[in-house]
Design a protein around this motif. Structure first.
Motif, mmCIF file in Angstrom:
data_model
loop_
_atom_site.group_PDB
_atom_site.id
_atom_site.type_symbol
_atom_site.label_atom_id
_atom_site.label_comp_id
_atom_site.label_asym_id
_atom_site.label_seq_id
_atom_site.Cartn_x
_atom_site.Cartn_y
_atom_site.Cartn_z
ATOM 1 N N ALA A 1 -12.486 -4.493 1.044
ATOM 2 C CA ALA A 1 -11.101 -4.044 1.167
ATOM 3 C C ALA A 1 -10.867 -2.743 0.419
ATOM 4 O O ALA A 1 -9.996 -1.948 0.781
ATOM 5 C CB ALA A 1 -10.158 -5.130 0.648
ATOM 6 N N SER A 2 -11.667 -2.501 -0.617
ATOM 7 C CA SER A 2 -11.501 -1.314 -1.458
ATOM 8 C C SER A 2 -12.160 -0.064 -0.871
ATOM 9 O O SER A 2 -11.975 1.036 -1.406
ATOM 10 C CB SER A 2 -12.084 -1.577 -2.851
ATOM 11 O OG SER A 2 -13.468 -1.904 -2.757
ATOM 12 N N GLU B 1 -4.857 -8.532 4.265
ATOM 13 C CA GLU B 1 -4.557 -7.639 5.378
ATOM 14 C C GLU B 1 -5.351 -6.340 5.270
ATOM 15 O O GLU B 1 -5.803 -5.795 6.279
ATOM 16 C CB GLU B 1 -3.053 -7.348 5.412
ATOM 17 C CG GLU B 1 -2.217 -8.543 5.854
ATOM 18 C CD GLU B 1 -2.710 -9.149 7.166
ATOM 19 O OE1 GLU B 1 -2.903 -8.388 8.143
ATOM 20 O OE2 GLU B 1 -2.944 -10.376 7.206
ATOM 21 N N GLN B 2 -5.544 -5.842 4.040
ATOM 22 C CA GLN B 2 -6.346 -4.632 3.853
ATOM 23 C C GLN B 2 -7.811 -4.894 4.201
ATOM 24 O O GLN B 2 -8.471 -4.059 4.823
ATOM 25 C CB GLN B 2 -6.243 -4.142 2.407
ATOM 26 C CG GLN B 2 -7.005 -2.848 2.131
ATOM 27 C CD GLN B 2 -6.523 -1.684 2.972
ATOM 28 O OE1 GLN B 2 -5.314 -1.478 3.105
ATOM 29 N NE2 GLN B 2 -7.447 -0.921 3.552
ATOM 30 N N ARG B 3 -8.304 -6.058 3.811
ATOM 31 C CA ARG B 3 -9.683 -6.418 4.140
ATOM 32 C C ARG B 3 -9.851 -6.544 5.650
ATOM 33 O O ARG B 3 -10.855 -6.089 6.221
ATOM 34 C CB ARG B 3 -10.055 -7.735 3.439
ATOM 35 C CG ARG B 3 -11.541 -8.049 3.454
ATOM 36 C CD ARG B 3 -11.838 -9.275 2.614
ATOM 37 N NE ARG B 3 -11.313 -10.481 3.232
ATOM 38 C CZ ARG B 3 -11.330 -11.683 2.660
ATOM 39 N NH1 ARG B 3 -11.838 -11.823 1.445
ATOM 40 N NH2 ARG B 3 -10.851 -12.738 3.287
ATOM 41 N N HIS C 1 -1.486 -9.051 0.457
ATOM 42 C CA HIS C 1 -1.781 -7.728 1.036
ATOM 43 C C HIS C 1 -3.284 -7.471 1.047
ATOM 44 O O HIS C 1 -3.804 -6.785 1.936
ATOM 45 C CB HIS C 1 -1.074 -6.634 0.227
ATOM 46 C CG HIS C 1 -1.474 -5.255 0.637
ATOM 47 N ND1 HIS C 1 -1.083 -4.685 1.836
ATOM 48 C CD2 HIS C 1 -2.270 -4.319 0.018
ATOM 49 C CE1 HIS C 1 -1.602 -3.470 1.931
ATOM 50 N NE2 HIS C 1 -2.325 -3.229 0.851
ATOM 51 N N HIS C 2 -4.003 -8.028 0.062
ATOM 52 C CA HIS C 2 -5.455 -7.843 -0.026
ATOM 53 C C HIS C 2 -6.147 -8.315 1.246
ATOM 54 O O HIS C 2 -7.064 -7.655 1.754
ATOM 55 C CB HIS C 2 -5.994 -8.617 -1.234
ATOM 56 C CG HIS C 2 -7.484 -8.775 -1.245
ATOM 57 N ND1 HIS C 2 -8.351 -7.768 -1.617
ATOM 58 C CD2 HIS C 2 -8.272 -9.839 -0.915
ATOM 59 C CE1 HIS C 2 -9.594 -8.196 -1.505
ATOM 60 N NE2 HIS C 2 -9.578 -9.438 -1.098
ATOM 61 N N PHE D 1 -7.969 -5.027 7.914
ATOM 62 C CA PHE D 1 -7.848 -3.680 8.469
ATOM 63 C C PHE D 1 -9.179 -2.941 8.370
ATOM 64 O O PHE D 1 -9.632 -2.309 9.329
ATOM 65 C CB PHE D 1 -6.760 -2.908 7.722
ATOM 66 C CG PHE D 1 -6.628 -1.468 8.159
ATOM 67 C CD1 PHE D 1 -5.879 -1.135 9.280
ATOM 68 C CD2 PHE D 1 -7.289 -0.446 7.462
ATOM 69 C CE1 PHE D 1 -5.774 0.194 9.691
ATOM 70 C CE2 PHE D 1 -7.194 0.879 7.878
ATOM 71 C CZ PHE D 1 -6.423 1.198 8.993
ATOM 72 N N ASN D 2 -9.826 -3.016 7.199
ATOM 73 C CA ASN D 2 -11.114 -2.336 7.029
ATOM 74 C C ASN D 2 -12.184 -2.937 7.921
ATOM 75 O O ASN D 2 -13.045 -2.225 8.444
ATOM 76 C CB ASN D 2 -11.542 -2.389 5.565
ATOM 77 C CG ASN D 2 -10.954 -1.255 4.742
ATOM 78 O OD1 ASN D 2 -10.100 -0.513 5.226
ATOM 79 N ND2 ASN D 2 -11.389 -1.122 3.500
#
Length: 403
Positions: free
Chosen positions: A385-386, A291-293, A288-289, A295-296
């Motif tokens: 990502a954060s 995909e979040q990275r 998931h990390h 997305f950002n």
């Protein structure tokens, strides 16, 4: 106290480092750890675990034992050490210019550069962008050239296990890479006989000491602590107060290998505890990390005007391991962003544009203009990502004001 977002967050948790430090109370089984790492890869190829991608390339070139003067076609933008290793084997690196839109080497230029001395093509997936290798594989088969993909910057969990028809695929888990194990690499080799030769040479190497890796863990535990934005801001302020070059200090701390002879530094087998950490990182890999990275990264792209060149913007898949932009005066923007709490870097100490490598008896090489432009104008932004949407907007606003 100034909060400064670091240029690159280490992709590892405090708990992973601490648990690995505690595991020094036990002695991991090397063969068991290696087998479990190998089982992660969805591939019928031979899976070889080495100290680094540099080690893997050196092992490959030793195994092939190509005639001196053989040509190695390479993505024009590449790691300096990879180019140096090619040269140390008496081979000639031949740059193939890239597209700034996709970061893929020009297929037309690649075909033009092929000669009777061409033996290998090393294509680098840059910055997290993954290139479709199908047309390159077809061209390499036509000319009997080995296709090697360097995925050191492109690990994306289960999204990509390497191109099935590549002869060799390299993945890196070095200190600043995705899913880092603070070292270690994986090579997927299609030719069984070639894989046996690589393993045979590697087995003759001494093992990097466990003490070396223990010190490495402590070092990166400290760096992980200092990457907390409030603490990082204090570190930057202290370095300035001491009149220290921030880039030089941070780059030296995150350098994968110490200075000195490159072949001497890489000709080791990985220590047991490094294998143990790599095995753990792959087993609990947070897909998931990525995909979040991604997305950002895509969200940040949408906040920038189209006239800002973001290398790889049109890549088929981009996990945004780093987020580069090209600007006419990157040093000035770097200073401006740092003042406003976003640390950035030029990152050109390890990355280079390969210059002409032809000898006097050959035709002039096509100079890699796009690759040169990338190296001259690149600036890496700390898009993580954060990051919250507010943080992405704040950073984009600063960049847009500068442009």
């Amino acid at each position: 106290m100034l909060k400064v977002y670091p240029r690159l967050n280490l992709d590892i948790r405090f708990s992973d480092i601490i648990l690995n430090l505690l595991s020094f109370l036990t002695i991991p089984d090397r063969e068991k750890q290696t087998h479990e790492i190998q089982s992660f890869w969805q591939s019928k190829k031979e899976v070889i675990v080495t100290l680094s991608v540099r080690t893997s390339l050196d092992l490959l070139l030793q195994s092939l034992n190509l005639p001196a003067g053989s040509e190695v076609l390479m993505s024009a933008v590449n790691i300096r050490d990879m180019v140096e290793i090619v040269k140390r084997h008496g081979l000639i690196p031949v740059p193939v210019d890239i597209s700034l839109d996709t970061l893929a080497p020009s297929l037309e230029l690649l075909e033009d550069q092929i000669s009777e001395r061409s033996r290998l093509f090393i294509i680098a997936h840059l910055f997290g962008a993954i290139t479709n290798l199908a047309p390159y594989a077809k061209l390499c088969r036509k000319h009997n050239i080995l296709l090697i993909e360097d995925c050191a910057q492109a690990f994306a969990g289960s999204k990509y296990y390497g191109y099935p028809d590549a002869d060799i695929s390299f993945f890196s888990f070095g200190s600043i890479k995705s899913c880092t194990a603070l070292g270690g690499a994986v090579a997927l080799v299609g030719d069984k006989q070639l894989a046996r030769q690589i393993k045979s040479i590697e087995q003759q190497y001494p093992v990097r000491s466990e003490t070396w890796f223990f010190k490495r863990l402590l070092k990166y535990l400290g760096l992980k602590f200092f990457s907390i934005p409030l603490i990082y801001g204090t570190l930057i302020a202290c370095l300035k107060l001491l009149n220290q070059d921030v880039d030089r200090v941070i780059n030296s701390l995150t350098r994968g290998f110490s200075q000195g002879d490159i072949l001497t530094n890489i000709r080791y087998r990985p220590p047991r505890q490094m294998l143990s950490l790599l095995n753990r990182r792959l087993r609990i890999c947070n897909h998931h990390h990525f995909e979040q990275r991604r997305f950002n990264g895509q969200r940040f792209l949408s906040l920038l005007p189209s006239e800002i060149i973001c290398p790889g913007r049109q890549a088929e898949y981009h996990s945004f391991w780093v987020f580069p932009i090209l600007v006419p005066n990157p040093e000035l923007l770097m200073t401006q962003l740092r003042v406003n709490g976003f640390d950035t870097t030029r990152g050109t100490t390890s990355l280079t544009c390969i210059d002409r490598s032809y000898d006097k008896n050959q035709l002039p090489a096509v100079y890699p203009l796009q690759g040169k432009r990338l190296i001259d104008q690149v600036l890496y932004l700390p898009v993580a990502a954060s990051f919250s949407d507010k943080e992405l907007q704040d950073l984009a606003e600063l960049v847009n004001q500068f442009i």
